[in-house]
Design a protein around this motif. Structure first.
Motif, PDB file in Angstrom:
ATOM      1  N   MET A 147     114.237 -34.972  10.571  1.00 22.99           N
ATOM      2  CA  MET A 147     115.170 -33.870  10.337  1.00 22.99           C
ATOM      3  C   MET A 147     114.470 -32.514  10.456  1.00 22.99           C
ATOM      4  SD  MET A 147     117.400 -35.497   7.203  1.00 22.99           S
ATOM      5  CE  MET A 147     118.515 -34.097   7.097  1.00 22.99           C
ATOM      6  N   ILE A 148     113.229 -32.458  10.022  1.00 25.30           N
ATOM      7  CA  ILE A 148     112.475 -31.199  10.122  1.00 25.30           C
ATOM      8  C   ILE A 148     112.275 -30.809  11.581  1.00 25.30           C
ATOM      9  CG2 ILE A 148     110.181 -30.202   9.762  1.00 25.30           C
ATOM     10  CD1 ILE A 148     110.160 -31.930   7.113  1.00 25.30           C
TER      11      ILE A 148
ATOM     12  N   LYS B 255     111.229 -27.170  13.409  1.00 23.83           N
ATOM     13  CA  LYS B 255     110.091 -26.753  12.583  1.00 23.83           C
ATOM     14  C   LYS B 255     108.901 -27.691  12.815  1.00 23.83           C
ATOM     15  CE  LYS B 255     113.387 -24.297  10.611  1.00 23.83           C
ATOM     16  NZ  LYS B 255     113.670 -22.892  10.965  1.00 23.83           N
ATOM     17  N   HIS B 256     107.703 -27.126  12.767  1.00 24.25           N
ATOM     18  CA  HIS B 256     106.476 -27.921  12.789  1.00 24.25           C
ATOM     19  C   HIS B 256     106.371 -28.694  11.479  1.00 24.25           C
ATOM     20  CE1 HIS B 256     105.317 -25.502  16.254  1.00 24.25           C
ATOM     21  NE2 HIS B 256     105.562 -24.415  15.540  1.00 24.25           N
ATOM     22  N   VAL B 257     105.600 -29.807  11.490  1.00 23.84           N
ATOM     23  CA  VAL B 257     105.557 -30.619  10.279  1.00 23.84           C
ATOM     24  C   VAL B 257     104.171 -31.221  10.056  1.00 23.84           C
ATOM     25  CG1 VAL B 257     106.405 -32.706  11.479  1.00 23.84           C
ATOM     26  CG2 VAL B 257     106.697 -32.477   8.989  1.00 23.84           C
ATOM     27  N   LEU B 258     103.733 -31.158   8.806  1.00 22.51           N
ATOM     28  CA  LEU B 258     102.540 -31.862   8.329  1.00 22.51           C
ATOM     29  C   LEU B 258     103.026 -32.912   7.345  1.00 22.51           C
ATOM     30  CD1 LEU B 258      99.431 -32.176   8.049  1.00 22.51           C
ATOM     31  CD2 LEU B 258      99.540 -30.473   6.207  1.00 22.51           C
TER      32      LEU B 258
ATOM     33  N   ARG C 140     108.764 -34.846  18.808  1.00 20.40           N
ATOM     34  CA  ARG C 140     107.744 -33.787  18.819  1.00 20.40           C
ATOM     35  C   ARG C 140     107.570 -33.207  20.217  1.00 20.40           C
ATOM     36  NH1 ARG C 140     101.984 -36.170  18.826  1.00 20.40           N
ATOM     37  NH2 ARG C 140     102.827 -36.648  20.908  1.00 20.40           N
ATOM     38  N   ASP C 141     107.442 -34.097  21.199  1.00 19.07           N
ATOM     39  CA  ASP C 141     107.197 -33.646  22.565  1.00 19.07           C
ATOM     40  C   ASP C 141     108.416 -32.923  23.141  1.00 19.07           C
ATOM     41  OD1 ASP C 141     104.724 -34.804  22.306  1.00 19.07           O
ATOM     42  OD2 ASP C 141     105.195 -36.585  23.494  1.00 19.07           O
ATOM     43  N   ARG C 142     109.605 -33.439  22.856  1.00 18.80           N
ATOM     44  CA  ARG C 142     110.825 -32.820  23.374  1.00 18.80           C
ATOM     45  C   ARG C 142     111.038 -31.431  22.782  1.00 18.80           C
ATOM     46  NH1 ARG C 142     115.746 -33.955  21.122  1.00 18.80           N
ATOM     47  NH2 ARG C 142     115.002 -36.008  20.451  1.00 18.80           N
ATOM     48  N   GLN C 143     110.689 -31.276  21.506  1.00 18.58           N
ATOM     49  CA  GLN C 143     110.886 -29.999  20.822  1.00 18.58           C
ATOM     50  C   GLN C 143     109.709 -29.047  21.002  1.00 18.58           C
ATOM     51  OE1 GLN C 143     114.043 -29.709  20.120  1.00 18.58           O
ATOM     52  NE2 GLN C 143     114.176 -29.797  17.892  1.00 18.58           N
ATOM     53  N   GLY C 144     108.583 -29.547  21.528  1.00 15.22           N
ATOM     54  CA  GLY C 144     107.401 -28.704  21.698  1.00 15.22           C
ATOM     55  C   GLY C 144     106.804 -28.254  20.378  1.00 15.22           C
ATOM     56  N   LEU C 145     106.703 -29.185  19.426  1.00 13.94           N
ATOM     57  CA  LEU C 145     106.267 -28.855  18.075  1.00 13.94           C
ATOM     58  C   LEU C 145     104.917 -29.481  17.748  1.00 13.94           C
ATOM     59  CD1 LEU C 145     109.698 -29.461  16.314  1.00 13.94           C
ATOM     60  CD2 LEU C 145     108.614 -27.227  16.696  1.00 13.94           C
ATOM     61  N   VAL C 146     104.319 -29.021  16.672  1.00 11.39           N
ATOM     62  CA  VAL C 146     103.128 -29.631  16.102  1.00 11.39           C
ATOM     63  C   VAL C 146     103.579 -30.586  15.005  1.00 11.39           C
ATOM     64  CG1 VAL C 146     101.068 -29.232  14.682  1.00 11.39           C
ATOM     65  CG2 VAL C 146     101.583 -27.723  16.628  1.00 11.39           C
ATOM     66  N   ALA C 147     103.064 -31.813  15.053  1.00  8.86           N
ATOM     67  CA  ALA C 147     103.322 -32.796  13.998  1.00  8.86           C
ATOM     68  C   ALA C 147     102.010 -33.521  13.726  1.00  8.86           C
ATOM     69  CB  ALA C 147     104.409 -33.787  14.420  1.00  8.86           C
ATOM     70  N   ALA C 148     101.542 -33.457  12.500  1.00  3.00           N
ATOM     71  CA  ALA C 148     100.261 -34.050  12.138  1.00  3.00           C
ATOM     72  C   ALA C 148     100.406 -34.832  10.840  1.00  3.00           C
ATOM     73  CB  ALA C 148      99.196 -32.964  11.985  1.00  3.00           C
ATOM     74  N   VAL C 149      99.434 -35.716  10.585  1.00  2.00           N
ATOM     75  CA  VAL C 149      99.439 -36.538   9.376  1.00  2.00           C
ATOM     76  C   VAL C 149      98.274 -36.091   8.493  1.00  2.00           C
ATOM     77  CG1 VAL C 149      99.447 -38.881   8.459  1.00  2.00           C
ATOM     78  CG2 VAL C 149     100.408 -38.431  10.730  1.00  2.00           C
ATOM     79  N   GLY C 150      98.549 -35.924   7.196  1.00  2.00           N
ATOM     80  CA  GLY C 150      97.595 -35.293   6.299  1.00  2.00           C
ATOM     81  C   GLY C 150      96.491 -36.190   5.785  1.00  2.00           C
ATOM     82  N   TYR C 151      95.637 -36.651   6.698  1.00  2.00           N
ATOM     83  CA  TYR C 151      94.442 -37.391   6.292  1.00  2.00           C
ATOM     84  C   TYR C 151      93.324 -36.390   6.033  1.00  2.00           C
ATOM     85  CZ  TYR C 151      96.450 -41.990   7.067  1.00  2.00           C
ATOM     86  OH  TYR C 151      97.211 -43.128   6.947  1.00  2.00           O
TER      87      TYR C 151
END
Length: 333
Positions: free
Chosen positions: A85-86, A91-94, A113-124
């Motif tokens: 949903m984010i 919106k970018h998402v962590l 992520r790729d379609r929206q051109g966003l940053v998406a990362a996992v908080g390790y």
């Protein structure tokens, strides 16, 4: 939005880890931050402590056109739906670790992520530990050749450092709890950062001592990534707070002592270790580093954050470890 702070970050979930994210994004000096939680009493305390806006409605907050990114710090069973949903809102998402408690919907995050051109990362966040970053960089140079054997031992008195563990997600596998999904997953993600994907895993896990919960507090993992054999031992009741890494390669060995903030190398044929300091100070510094990396990535710079793809691979190992611990057999990933 304040021109001096080009980012506006919504932190969804303001429990222990969410509050740390909120505090550390504020500490970057680069972002305005809004806290979101269903607990109004907690939000009042957040607002008082940090003088930052709060809300109980994260979906409404996403509609704010000035919001540029969100941090998902809710129980892991909610992560994929919220992250979807984010990103649909642009919106970018962590996303806090683990990415989820199952594979459903995870691959769709990559496409979105790729379609929206966003940053998406996992908080390790262990990727932000200077000792481990230094070791990863050194091994990546290839000076010691291929990694043949990697061993990690890690443990702490969890009840001392996380006294509320009985009342939070940790007590429930379905919410991302237990030592596999909550703890050793950090080690797995860091290992795969330097070795590549783990292919097989054998996991022995048990509840040994931690009071008030039934989930495992002790984990031993034997795994393989290519030619690298891997041993991980993790528990949540030992007296010392300890985190040590040994890596033996074709032409030398590397050791990391995370708790004492140092690491060393010993080339084959030498007698004395070459030790380096890797100071990081108190724990918030690691989360400030992670927050800055996330904002840097939004601004187009390369960082060392865990990607969605890497988070999904670590999730596969989490699930394989849980399966192996139940079946008593090796699992191929």
């Amino acid at each position: 939005m304040n021109s001096e702070k080009p980012h506006k970050v919504l932190v969804i979930g303001c429990g222990s880890i969410g509050e740390r994210h909120l505090r550390c994004f504020l500490s970057t000096g680069r972002a305005a931050v809004t806290g979101c939680d269903v607990n109004e009493e907690l939000l009042a305390q957040i607002n008082k402590n940090y003088n930052t806006p709060v809300t109980t409605d994260w979906e409404l907050a996403l509609q704010d056109p000035t919001t540029t990114a969100a941090v998902v710090a809710t129980p892991a069973n909610l992560h994929v739906e919220m992250a979807t949903m984010i990103m649909e809102a642009g919106k970018h998402v962590l996303i806090e670790k683990p990415l989820s408690v199952g594979m459903e919907g995870t691959e769709g995050l990559i496409e979105l992520r790729d379609r929206q051109g966003l940053v998406a990362a996992v908080g390790y966040v262990h990727r932000s530990i200077p000792t481990l970053r230094s070791i990863q960089s050194f091994l990546g140079s290839g000076e010691f050749g291929d990694i043949l054997l990697l061993t990690i031992t890690c443990g702490q008195d969890f009840a001392h450092y996380r006294p509320a563990y009985r009342e939070i997600y940790f007590a429930d596998h379905k919410k991302g709890g237990g030592a596999i999904q909550d703890g050793i997953t950090h080690l797995i993600n860091w290992i795969e950062w330097i070795t590549g994907p783990i292919e097989t895993v054998y996991c022995d896990a048990a509840h040994q001592l931690l009071e008030g919960v039934e989930v495992e507090d002790t984990v031993n993992i034997l795994a393989r990534s290519g030619k690298t054999l891997i041993n991980c031992s993790y528990n949540l009741f030992q007296a010392p707070n300890e985190y040590r890494v040994w890596i033996h390669c074709e032409r030398g060995s590397v050791m990391g002592d995370v708790q004492n903030q140092k690491w060393g190398t010993l080339a084959s044929g030498e007698e004395n270790w070459n030790w380096r300091d890797a100071n990081h100070g108190e724990r918030d510094i690691l989360f400030v580093t992670q927050a800055n990396d996330f904002l840097d990535q939004i601004e187009g710079r390369s960082t060392q954050l865990s990607s969605l793809e890497e988070g999904i691979q670590t999730l596969r190992v989490n699930l394989a470890s849980l399966e192996s611990s139940r079946s008593g057999t090796q699992v191929r990933i």
